[in-house]
Structures are given as C-alpha cells and as structure tokens.
Design a protein around this motif. Structure first.
Motif, short mmCIF file in Angstrom:
data_model
loop_
_atom_site.label_atom_id
_atom_site.label_comp_id
_atom_site.label_asym_id
_atom_site.label_seq_id
_atom_site.Cartn_x
_atom_site.Cartn_y
_atom_site.Cartn_z
N GLY A 178 4.78 -15.17 -5.13
CA GLY A 178 4.86 -14.75 -3.74
C GLY A 178 6.19 -14.16 -3.35
N ASP A 179 7.24 -14.42 -4.12
CA ASP A 179 8.55 -13.84 -3.80
C ASP A 179 8.57 -12.34 -4.04
OD1 ASP A 179 9.75 -16.32 -3.16
OD2 ASP A 179 10.03 -16.76 -5.29
N GLY A 180 7.80 -11.89 -4.98
CA GLY A 180 7.75 -10.47 -5.34
C GLY A 180 7.32 -10.34 -6.78
N MET A 181 6.48 -9.35 -7.09
CA MET A 181 5.96 -9.21 -8.44
C MET A 181 5.78 -7.75 -8.79
SD MET A 181 2.29 -10.13 -10.09
CE MET A 181 1.77 -8.47 -9.64
N MET A 182 6.12 -7.41 -10.04
CA MET A 182 5.84 -6.08 -10.58
C MET A 182 5.14 -6.24 -11.92
SD MET A 182 9.34 -3.89 -9.79
CE MET A 182 10.34 -4.89 -10.92
N ARG A 183 4.21 -5.31 -12.19
CA ARG A 183 3.57 -5.27 -13.51
C ARG A 183 4.03 -4.00 -14.22
NH1 ARG A 183 -2.26 -4.86 -13.05
NH2 ARG A 183 -2.18 -4.73 -15.32
N LEU A 184 4.50 -4.17 -15.45
CA LEU A 184 4.98 -3.06 -16.26
C LEU A 184 4.08 -2.90 -17.48
CD1 LEU A 184 7.50 -3.86 -14.51
CD2 LEU A 184 8.90 -3.25 -16.49
N LYS A 189 6.96 1.19 -17.77
CA LYS A 189 6.62 1.88 -16.53
C LYS A 189 6.03 0.88 -15.54
CE LYS A 189 3.67 5.61 -14.76
NZ LYS A 189 2.67 6.63 -15.13
N VAL A 190 6.46 0.98 -14.27
CA VAL A 190 5.98 0.07 -13.24
C VAL A 190 4.58 0.50 -12.83
CG1 VAL A 190 6.38 -0.89 -10.94
CG2 VAL A 190 8.33 -0.34 -12.42
N VAL A 191 3.58 -0.32 -13.17
CA VAL A 191 2.19 -0.04 -12.82
C VAL A 191 1.88 -0.49 -11.40
CG1 VAL A 191 -0.21 -0.49 -13.46
CG2 VAL A 191 1.54 -0.26 -15.24
N PHE A 192 2.50 -1.61 -10.98
CA PHE A 192 2.26 -2.13 -9.64
C PHE A 192 3.50 -2.89 -9.18
CE2 PHE A 192 1.20 -5.73 -6.94
CZ PHE A 192 0.56 -5.12 -5.87
N ALA A 193 3.80 -2.76 -7.90
CA ALA A 193 4.89 -3.53 -7.29
C ALA A 193 4.40 -4.06 -5.95
CB ALA A 193 6.13 -2.66 -7.10
N SER A 194 4.53 -5.36 -5.75
CA SER A 194 4.08 -5.97 -4.49
C SER A 194 5.04 -5.58 -3.36
CB SER A 194 4.03 -7.49 -4.64
OG SER A 194 5.35 -8.03 -4.71
N PRO A 195 4.60 -5.73 -2.11
CA PRO A 195 5.48 -5.38 -0.99
C PRO A 195 6.81 -6.13 -1.01
CG PRO A 195 3.21 -5.63 -0.22
CD PRO A 195 3.23 -6.06 -1.65
N ASN A 209 10.18 5.35 -4.57
CA ASN A 209 9.02 4.51 -4.82
C ASN A 209 9.12 3.95 -6.24
OD1 ASN A 209 6.61 3.19 -4.87
ND2 ASN A 209 5.35 5.00 -4.45
N VAL A 210 9.20 2.63 -6.34
CA VAL A 210 9.34 2.00 -7.66
C VAL A 210 8.08 2.20 -8.49
CG1 VAL A 210 9.67 -0.20 -8.84
CG2 VAL A 210 10.98 0.31 -6.77
N THR A 211 6.93 2.11 -7.85
CA THR A 211 5.66 2.23 -8.56
C THR A 211 5.56 3.60 -9.23
OG1 THR A 211 4.62 0.78 -6.93
CG2 THR A 211 3.16 2.06 -8.35
N GLY A 212 5.20 3.58 -10.51
CA GLY A 212 5.09 4.81 -11.27
C GLY A 212 6.35 5.21 -11.99
#
Length: 487
Positions: A178-184, A189-195, A209-212
């Motif tokens: 819940g603090d923050g998550m990214m999937r690489l 490469k950042v596939v997803f970044a939470s708000p 934009n971090v995503t992508g």
C-alpha cells in the motif's frame, strides 16, 4: 503449536517461520486473508504428502490484508480444518487448488484458494488464500497488477522458491504494497506504477511518467545511479534487495523483490517515502547527543565541586569539618561516576557493574585509614536506568563507607557485594566480617548522616526496602531490595 501438534522437522518449521515473516506481501497483493494450515499428527491420518481425504489441518498462523476487507472477523489460529476439499486437493495433488463456489462465513461470501507450501521435494503445509467478496472490486490496472504479482508469488510458494531465506522484511520501516508498488519486466522497464509510487517519485523530483520507462533512465535523470544496481542484484541473486534513494530532504526506501515462477522474470519494487521517519531519526540522534553532552558537563561540574571541596578541606583546621568535607567529596564523586557513564552511553540506561566496581574502589581507598579492606562483587546489576543508577550509586557508596569506618577500625577485613537480579526486582547485600552491629542498633533511629541518607534514598526515591542485620557468623549485612519497572 508446530512442535506439539505436527511431525514437521526443525528445517520445515524454520521454512514456515520464514514464510510467515514475509507473507504480508502476498496478503496485500491478493486483497485476501492468509491462513497457514499444517497436517495434524495422528495415528490414523496421513503424514507428509497425505493419503486420505480426511487429513486434519491445524491453523497455526493468520494475516489480514491492509489493502482490502478481512474475510474473518475472528482469529482462526488454533482451529482445525478437515472437510475443505480445496485444501485437501492442494495437499494431495501438490498443486494450487481453487474453490468453485464461494463459501459463506458469518454472512460473508468467501472465495478460497489453497496453495501447497513446498520445501525441497515435499509439501509441508497449505496456505489458504481467502478473499472477502461482499464488496466486489471494480477491475482496474492497479487491481490487475496486484493480483498478477500475487499469482506469481503463489506459484513461487508452490514451487518452493518463496520465502527467500534470510531476507524477510522484519523491520517496521520496510515498505508494504500500500505504500507504493511498481512492476518491472526482466529488462527493467516499468510495466506498472501505483499512484503512491508515482507520488514518491514526484517528491524525488521526477516530473515525467515513470510507467513505460526504464528504471535506469529514471534514476539517471534523478542523479541516483547508485540505487539502480539493487534491482539487477535482486534479479541476478534471486533475493530481495533494499536501498534508499534520496534527493534533498526527500528519502524513498525501495525494496526490489524478484518474481520468477516458471519462465516468468519480473521484479516487484515496493516504494515508501521515509522522509519524515528519517527526519525524526535525525532529531532523536541530535537529542541523544545533546543529552549525553549534558551528562558530560554535569560530570565536569561535579568534578569541579569536588576539587573545590578538597581545596577547602586542606585549608580547614577542625578535624570534624575535614571529615565532613571528605564525605561530601566522596558523595559528589559517586554521582559524577554515574553521569560520566551516562555521557558515554547511547541510551538512557547504564551498565551498572562498571559503576559499582569504580565506586567500590574509590570509596574503600578514601575511607581506609589503615589496612585496606579486601572487596569483591558476585552477581551482576545489569543495565539500569539513569534515574535509578544515581541514588543506587550513592547508597552503595554510603554502605561501603559505613562498613570500612565502623566494621574494621583500621584493621584488615573483607567486604562482599552480592547481587541478585530477577525480572522485577534487584536484591543487593553488602556484607562485611567486621565487629558487627551494636546490640541496641535501629536503622530508623541511627544518628549517622550516611545511614539517614541511605534510608531516605531507598524508601523515598527507589521505593525499596533496606535492613541491617548481623551476619550469619560475624560482621554485618546490609540487605537492599529495589523494585524494577517492567520496561
């Protein structure tokens, strides 16, 4: 519970402990409660691997998600599970089993998934993943990304690749989903970044934009090249890596977790803004340094007072006044010893054995007018808080002074300080082999200033008890008992 109710080996138990230490990650990604079930030891039921559909399982641990509603309002630890076929299937068939229709628990529809917990070539437990369905979640990129990470983690548990041994997130500051998550992906490469993850990088100063983006590119733009290798270490070593990234007053903690079920290769990066935490830590360090400096200055001032008293003592012609000044020097010196130790300590407590030994040596040297008494200490005081150490140092000094002056009368003798410390009490005995107490002695009516000080400190400041009595063979014993706070 594991040792009492199962046939699991020590290595199996260690594996389950490691799983429970880090399983909050799976609970949060799954929006689900997790129950750890182990087969119960039984003469007729199955052992490892399971042979019958009637295997009994004991719930030995439970964790609730912080990202969604709990499926169980009661604590399920200690309950026995027999006829949940999804658990039995996961146990017998060594595969992840999913419930067909939701079960109802206390009016709440619960979807159950059972994950076999593998260690090496054997399944040693089952992990039930139970999701509360009372409020259906709206499909979104965030939910899909969470669940994809959860499914990969579940597959790793079933394959025996999770938990990562020796690297669980046990520190309270370790980031959670819940603090923050990214999937690489495997290339970084950042596939997803939470708000929350995006907000953390905004606070670091990244406006794009971090995503992508490749995470290396993002970190180079922030001038944080040293943090990027942590991600590749996580991939290469197949172990989580934690690293801090700081820009100005903003500090972000990154935890890179490799996910590699089957042919999948990706990294889950948990992100937590710890700027406020680090600021508070800096303030605490500053406060601690200030307190130690104060203790140091108090010690120096007390030493100055002692030096002035010694100067006055040398100029005084009256023997009684010289003796009183000498005792004042000893008392001031005893307090200074405590403050000197506190000035060198990192906490609000001190190792009192060092103080006791130093006070014993100084007091006996100052009080002895003839042969020096032999002293020894048995037992340990341990660490004591500063507010207890100061009066105790004075009490110990006075009791030793009393023993030297009135027990031996200039002749040789022995003094023993015996210490016994329990969880909530400190018992101290100062014993000598000298002349003993007068027949009509009563501590509460003693005219000696030192004993009056002792009684006042023990009863008033330390809320303890003090008693002087004849030794078992000869001499005197001073028995001191002080309550210790639970902290």
């Amino acid at each position: 519970m594991l040792r009492a109710s199962t046939d699991l080996s020590d290595d199996d138990i260690d594996h389950l402990h490691a799983l429970v230490a880090d399983w909050a990650l799976l609970a949060d990604l799954s929006f689900a409660d997790l129950l750890l079930l182990v087969p119960v030891r039984s003469g007729s039921a199955s052992g490892r691997g399971g042979q019958t559909s009637g295997t009994e399982f004991l719930v030995v641990a439970q964790v609730r998600p912080t990202t969604g509603p709990t499926a169980y309002h009661n604590d399920e630890v200690g309950s026995v599970v027999i006829n949940r076929w999804v658990v039995q299937n996961a146990w017998r068939e060594h595969r992840i089993a999913r419930e067909g229709e939701p079960e109802w628990d206390g009016g709440v529809p619960v979807r159950t998934e059972a994950i076999p917990v593998r260690r090496g070539d054997e399944v040693i437990a089952v992990l039930a993943r139970d999701t509360n369905l009372v409020n259906p979640r709206t499909p979104s990129d965030l939910e899909s990304s969470y669940l994809q990470g959860a499914n990969n983690l579940a597959l790793m548990i079933a394959e025996g690749a999770f938990p990562f041994r020796g690297s669980s997130a046990e520190l309270p500051e370790s980031p959670r989903v819940g603090d923050g998550m990214m999937r690489l992906d495997g290339a970084g490469k950042v596939v997803f970044a939470s708000p929350n993850a995006l907000s953390a990088y905004r606070r670091l100063g990244y406006t794009g934009n971090v995503t992508g983006e490749d995470l290396r590119t993002v970190h180079r733009a922030l001038n944080l090249p040293a943090t990027t290798p942590a991600v590749w270490h996580a991939i290469g070593r197949r172990r989580p890596v934690e690293v801090e990234a700081g820009v100005g007053s903003t500090v972000v903690l990154l935890r890179a977790i490799p996910l590699f079920p089957g042919a999948t290769r990706e990294v889950l990066v948990l992100v937590r803004d710890v700027s406020d935490l680090r600021r508070r830590e800096a303030l605490l360090l500053s406060k601690d340094a200030t307190i130690r400096e104060i203790h140091h200055r108090v010690k120096n001032n007390l030493q100055t007072v002692a030096a002035l008293l010694r100067l006055q003592m040398r100029r005084t012609k009256v023997d009684e006044a010289r003796a009183a000044l000498r005792e004042s020097v000893r008392r001031v010196t005893s307090i200074a010893v405590v403050h000197e130790t506190l000035s060198q300590s990192l906490g609000e407590s001190v190792p009192f054995d060092e103080i006791a030994d130093q006070i014993t040596s100084v007091t006996v040297d100052l009080a002895s007018t003839g042969a020096r008494a032999n002293t020894r200490r048995s037992g340990s005081f341990g660490r004591l808080p500063g507010e207890l150490a100061t009066p105790l140092a004075l009490v110990l000094s006075e009791l030793l002074q009393n023993a030297v002056e009135h027990a031996f009368d200039g002749s040789a003798g022995s003094i023993e300080v015996r210490v016994h410390r329990s969880v909530d009490r400190l018992d101290v005995v100062v014993a000598d082999d000298g002349a003993g107490l007068p027949e009509d002695f009563q501590l509460e009516h003693s005219p000696r200033l030192g004993l009056q000080i002792v009684r006042q400190l023990v009863l008033g400041e330390m809320h303890g008890t003090i008693r002087l009595q004849a030794g078992p063979e000869r001499g005197t014993e001073a028995l001191l008992s002080i309550p210790l706070s639970e902290s």
